[in-house]
Design a protein around this motif. Sequence first.
Motif, PDB file in Angstrom:
ATOM      1  N   ASN A  80      60.084  35.870  14.917  1.00 58.58           N
ATOM      2  CA  ASN A  80      60.719  37.110  14.464  1.00 58.58           C
ATOM      3  C   ASN A  80      62.213  37.067  14.719  1.00 58.58           C
ATOM      4  O   ASN A  80      62.699  36.320  15.560  1.00 58.58           O
ATOM      5  N   TRP A  81      62.934  37.917  13.989  1.00 52.01           N
ATOM      6  CA  TRP A  81      64.355  38.073  14.242  1.00 52.01           C
ATOM      7  C   TRP A  81      64.790  39.502  13.918  1.00 52.01           C
ATOM      8  O   TRP A  81      64.161  40.195  13.146  1.00 52.01           O
ATOM      9  N   GLY A  86      74.672  40.415  14.621  1.00 55.91           N
ATOM     10  CA  GLY A  86      74.286  39.081  15.081  1.00 55.91           C
ATOM     11  C   GLY A  86      72.771  38.985  15.140  1.00 55.91           C
ATOM     12  O   GLY A  86      72.068  40.003  15.110  1.00 55.91           O
ATOM     13  N   PHE A  87      72.259  37.761  15.204  1.00 57.91           N
ATOM     14  CA  PHE A  87      70.826  37.544  15.216  1.00 57.91           C
ATOM     15  C   PHE A  87      70.288  37.565  16.646  1.00 57.91           C
ATOM     16  O   PHE A  87      70.898  37.010  17.562  1.00 57.91           O
ATOM     17  N   ALA A  88      69.123  38.209  16.811  1.00 56.46           N
ATOM     18  CA  ALA A  88      68.342  38.129  18.045  1.00 56.46           C
ATOM     19  C   ALA A  88      67.031  37.456  17.672  1.00 56.46           C
ATOM     20  O   ALA A  88      66.250  38.011  16.891  1.00 56.46           O
ATOM     21  N   THR A 166      61.204  37.618   9.566  1.00 56.30           N
ATOM     22  CA  THR A 166      60.524  36.469  10.165  1.00 56.30           C
ATOM     23  C   THR A 166      61.145  35.179   9.653  1.00 56.30           C
ATOM     24  O   THR A 166      61.777  35.150   8.586  1.00 56.30           O
ATOM     25  N   VAL A 167      60.942  34.125  10.411  1.00 51.28           N
ATOM     26  CA  VAL A 167      61.276  32.775   9.980  1.00 51.28           C
ATOM     27  C   VAL A 167      60.039  31.917  10.244  1.00 51.28           C
ATOM     28  O   VAL A 167      59.420  32.023  11.297  1.00 51.28           O
ATOM     29  N   GLN A 168      59.653  31.099   9.253  1.00 52.80           N
ATOM     30  CA  GLN A 168      58.422  30.315   9.360  1.00 52.80           C
ATOM     31  C   GLN A 168      58.662  28.891   8.904  1.00 52.80           C
ATOM     32  O   GLN A 168      59.358  28.650   7.916  1.00 52.80           O
TER      33      GLN A 168
END
Length: 337
Positions: A80-81, A86-88, A166-168
Amino acid sequence: MRTTLARPALGAGLYLLSAGTWLLVLGAGLLSALGLVLLSTLLIFLLERRHRLGRERLRLGLRRTSLQLEQAQRDATLGNWEYDQGFAWSPGAQRILGCGAQDSLEGLLNRLHPADRNAVQRGLDALLLQGAALLVNARLNLPSDQAPVWLALRGEAQPDGRSAGTVQDITAQKRDEEALRNSELRFRQLFEQTPRIAVQGYDRQRRVIYWNRASEELYGYTVDQAMGRHLEELIIPPAMRDQVVADINNWMIGGPAIPASELTLQRRDGTPVTVFSSHLVLRNLHNQLELYCVDIDFSALKSARDALRQSENRCRELQERFERRAVEGQSGHGGPV
């Protein structure tokens, strides 16, 4: 004393002390004051203990759900992000990207293959500036001697102004798609180079999606003339159309397969053509069903069989005529002199 009882007992004890002191100062009877204080103290203790136990169960449930979610994300190679200046990244996303918990937009783009950065940049700009949903695939920026790693980035704008998604890791899916694409290419090349075997492909609505050169020669339709048209309006005689459509639709929803058989179909000019037709159902890259027909021209064989049958009939007629004359001749010789 256990942790779940310590805080309720402490609260109840403080109440007992303060309430008892207050009642004694007011001059209430010792026994009645003590009974009232003890009863209310027990009630406070039980309520506080119930509250504490409820909070503990809730905490354990949330912890268990969190662990299950982390396990599911590890199994799916998913993370998840959130984005707010900025990105967490979640632990799963950090494993996929090889980064820390916090990152900038520029840091993310630098981790991606140069050829894919513009597409990701456009998708993120549309998400962050316009609130459009994000769905883009990109490769990690790895040395050329390493196998590519493909990612799927998804995201949506949140009501509070942030974005989350999300990133997958979809490398395995991409590898399977490439293998299927190569297999389909070999399949098509094989039938393009095989003479006298007509192959046609149809989607679930029976529309032509593949038509090889042998099909052009057999049925008289070019690829451009056949593509997108329905099977039944091209090569199925009118009397057979309803049954053919019903059989195909039934097969597509799990019914019995259409058996291979000899059929009399029709060419573009309406003339009949006899073929031996086999059928198979495949799934394409998008997991959609496709029907393929493999037809072999039996017209010459049918003509030869018809000619042979006619020849046999003529031979049988000649033989029967000869036998009748022989019987008639014998009858004539057997009469009186």
